[in-house]
Design a protein around this motif. Structure first.
Motif, PDB file in Angstrom:
ATOM      1  N   ARG A 164      -3.793   0.471  26.462  1.00  0.00           N
ATOM      2  CA  ARG A 164      -4.394   0.960  27.706  1.00  0.00           C
ATOM      3  C   ARG A 164      -5.902   1.095  27.567  1.00  0.00           C
ATOM      4  NH1 ARG A 164      -2.391   6.630  30.112  1.00  0.00           N
ATOM      5  NH2 ARG A 164      -3.393   7.377  28.198  1.00  0.00           N
TER       6      ARG A 164
ATOM      7  N   ALA B 232      -7.345  -2.277  27.947  1.00  0.00           N
ATOM      8  CA  ALA B 232      -7.282  -2.744  29.334  1.00  0.00           C
ATOM      9  C   ALA B 232      -8.397  -2.119  30.167  1.00  0.00           C
ATOM     10  CB  ALA B 232      -5.916  -2.413  29.928  1.00  0.00           C
TER      11      ALA B 232
ATOM     12  N   THR C 167      -9.128  -8.674  26.693  1.00  0.00           N
ATOM     13  CA  THR C 167      -7.972  -9.516  26.989  1.00  0.00           C
ATOM     14  C   THR C 167      -7.026  -9.548  25.802  1.00  0.00           C
ATOM     15  OG1 THR C 167      -8.970 -11.551  26.139  1.00  0.00           O
ATOM     16  CG2 THR C 167      -9.442 -10.961  28.444  1.00  0.00           C
TER      17      THR C 167
ATOM     18  N   LEU D 215      -0.729  -4.979  25.547  1.00  0.00           N
ATOM     19  CA  LEU D 215      -1.817  -5.131  26.514  1.00  0.00           C
ATOM     20  C   LEU D 215      -1.455  -6.172  27.575  1.00  0.00           C
ATOM     21  CD1 LEU D 215      -4.699  -4.726  27.561  1.00  0.00           C
ATOM     22  CD2 LEU D 215      -5.479  -6.320  25.789  1.00  0.00           C
TER      23      LEU D 215
ATOM     24  N   TYR E 136       1.086  -4.536  29.829  1.00  0.00           N
ATOM     25  CA  TYR E 136       0.498  -3.425  30.585  1.00  0.00           C
ATOM     26  C   TYR E 136      -0.381  -3.941  31.722  1.00  0.00           C
ATOM     27  CZ  TYR E 136      -2.293   0.765  31.553  1.00  0.00           C
ATOM     28  OH  TYR E 136      -2.922   1.820  32.174  1.00  0.00           O
ATOM     29  N   SER E 137      -1.186  -4.957  31.423  1.00  0.00           N
ATOM     30  CA  SER E 137      -2.149  -5.462  32.406  1.00  0.00           C
ATOM     31  C   SER E 137      -1.683  -6.732  33.111  1.00  0.00           C
ATOM     32  CB  SER E 137      -3.489  -5.729  31.718  1.00  0.00           C
ATOM     33  OG  SER E 137      -3.342  -6.667  30.664  1.00  0.00           O
TER      34      SER E 137
ATOM     35  N   GLN F 277      -1.297  -9.773  31.966  1.00  0.00           N
ATOM     36  CA  GLN F 277      -2.135 -10.921  31.624  1.00  0.00           C
ATOM     37  C   GLN F 277      -1.340 -11.834  30.698  1.00  0.00           C
ATOM     38  OE1 GLN F 277      -6.448 -10.019  30.740  1.00  0.00           O
ATOM     39  NE2 GLN F 277      -5.690  -7.930  30.640  1.00  0.00           N
TER      40      GLN F 277
END
Length: 546
Positions: free
Chosen positions: A123, A126, A131, A178, A181-182, A184
């Motif tokens: 987090r 992010a 990235t 990550l 979470y994001s 991506q």
């Protein structure tokens, strides 16, 4: 009525399946929630039921996710609607996102010693615009620095190496968290994450071997043996999963999921502690790296490799025995896709292909287990001859020629037998083991490090093949397999080089180094071209003991 449902989260780099949004809301369903992100207008409370029943009857089936703390109800009146909205407002979306960032199935060390804090690191990354690919690269650089510290051969260097290896693993967990979470995801990111894990571990082995050499202890043979064993374990995993991922039960038979062995595994999973014990027994990447890091800091490289070889050998026997039992007790039909994947994993070059073309007709009449037994016999005879015969005699070359014949016979018909998924691992063990034995027996300075480089380059080619298949794009182009000789061609070349050059001291290591450089150059160039420019689906070892 607006309905936004929360689905499952894909692996880092995954492009298929529902994506977790972190939001929760009321959803139109009465018997079970349906995952979607849409605006639903229902004329009555049973509209969603009718849609779900129609989908189930038509064949696709309805995905019914485990909602956990999320809310999915159909309010029948204003009071029920108010109660649903109150429950909805009580859901902590951020907490859901953090939980969703962590794999549902992971090893004991990762679950209890890394993920409790690495999700917050994800987090933090992010919120600062980092990235997943940047975190993956940072993990690689950290592992390479750890390998450099181990190469110093000092106690301080070994301690620093252990600490940095653990930090690299934390970052390795963080990049995937990550991504989830994001949201991506990328094909390039999946490739980097999958291949860098192997590069980090094998670079660290080399660092330990260099450090031990500085202290007067030659452990290059142990380092190469550890890499060979670990790579063969992975090939066993890949081959078994590809062979049985979409197998269907034969008439009157069972697929792998319905075998007595699978049933026993399911019963054991119902006992909580056995789940974690079985996950630790297979020595997944978290447990393995933690063991390597602690032993590096406290003991010697030789001790590290002994522990690694013993642990990985036990894990390999445990997992392979279970899979063999599942395979011989099953009665299922292997799909054409699975057979093609196994054939691609075999990495057969032009020599084996030529033999297979000549023997294709008689091979059809062979008993089901004979292709695997033929491959095993040819590989075992090759390694045994390389271990016992004089290196400058023609016998290792003769054994390699016999290996070409047995390899061709093993792949002369589609791999539909119960144990044909073991053929690619047998080929890997025969090729890598022959290189290891010849380099170790040559007793020429520099032969083992050169052999390590050669096996690393070839192993990268085999890992790249696996991830292409998993991405749905098929194996590498045939010109690449032919250019690198196939497993049987490279094995024959190495035995011929040993017979001719082993008595010339530095000539044998130089030849191995040149072969390693040539394979690495061709394979890396094609691999980078493919993964950077291709639209192949992204893949990752989600939930698997890498």
């Amino acid at each position: 009525m607006t309905a936004v449902a929360d689905g499952g989260s894909p692996a880092r780099g995954g492009t298929t399946g529902p994506h977790r949004t972190g939001a929760a809301s009321t959803i139109a369903s009465t018997t079970a929630p349906i995952a979607a992100s849409a605006t639903v207008t229902a004329p009555g409370a049973v509209f969603a039921d009718r849609v779900a029943a129609a989908l189930d009857a038509d064949g696709p089936g309805v995905h019914r996710p485990d909602l956990g703390s999320l809310v999915a109800v159909v309010p029948a009146d204003a009071a029920a609607r108010q109660q649903a909205e109150s429950a909805l407002s009580a859901v902590d979306d951020e907490a859901v996102r953090l939980r969703s960032a962590v794999k549902a199935r992971d090893g004991f060390f990762t679950t209890f010693c890394v993920s409790p804090y690495s999700r917050y690191l994800a987090r933090w990354c992010a919120r600062r615009g980092l990235t997943p690919n940047q975190v993956t690269t940072a993990s690689l650089l950290t592992a390479l620095i750890a390998a450099a510290c181990a190469a110093t051969g000092t106690r301080g260097g070994f301690v620093a190496a252990g600490v940095l290896l653990l930090l690299s693993f934390v970052l390795d967990c963080t990049d995937g968290q990550l991504a989830r979470y994001s949201l991506q995801y990328s094909t390039l990111g999946a490739w980097l994450d999958a291949t860098f894990d192997r590069a980090k571990e094998y670079a660290y082995y080399a660092g330990l071997a260099l450090g031990a050499a500085r202290g007067g202890d030659d452990v290059w043979a142990l380092a190469l043996a550890a890499m060979v064993l670990q790579t063969c374990r992975h090939v066993v995993d890949f081959a078994f999963n590809e062979a049985n991922a979409d197998a269907t039960a034969a008439p009157g038979g069972k697929a792998v999921a319905g075998t007595p062995t699978a049933a026993l595994s399911t019963r054991l999973d119902s006992v909580g502690w056995t789940v974690w014990a079985r996950r630790m027994i297979v020595l997944p990447i978290g447990e393995r790296w933690a063991m390597i890091a602690v032993l590096t800091a406290l003991t010697t490289p030789r001790t590290v490799f002994y522990a690694l070889l013993i642990g990985c050998a036990f894990a390999a026997c445990y997992t392979t025995a279970g899979r063999v039992l599942r395979s011989v007790t099953r009665k299922a039909v292997r799909t054409e896709r699975a057979a093609r994947a196994l054939a691609d994993l075999a990495d057969s070059g032009p020599l084996a292909e030529g033999v297979a073309a000549l023997l294709r007709r008689p091979a059809r009449a062979l008993p089901g287990l004979l292709p695997f037994l033929t491959a095993f016999a040819g590989g075992a005879a090759l390694v045994a001859t390389a271990s016992l015969a004089p290196l400058d005699s023609p016998w290792p070359v003769v054994a390699a020629l016999v290996y070409v014949l047995t390899s061709g016979l093993a792949v002369a018909r589609p791999p539909a037998g119960a144990l044909d998924w073991l053929i690619p691992p047998v080929f890997r063990a025969a090729e890598y083991g022959t290189v290891l034995v010849l380099a170790a027996r040559s007793e020429v300075n520099g032969a083992l490090p050169a052999a390590y480089g050669l096996v690393a380059a070839v192993a990268y080619h085999h890992y790249d093949t696996v991830y292409r298949i998993r991405g749905g794009s098929g194996a590498p182009p045939r010109w690449l397999v032919r250019a690198t000789g196939g497993h049987e061609g490279r094995t024959l070349a190495v035995t011929a080089l040993a017979a001719v050059l082993v008595t010339r001291q530095s000539a044998f290591p130089l030849a191995l180094t040149a072969l390693a450089a040539a394979v690495a150059l061709v394979v890396l160039a094609e691999s980078i071209r493919f993964w950077v420019s291709s639209g192949a689906p992204a893949v990752h070892d989600e939930g698997e003991p890498a």
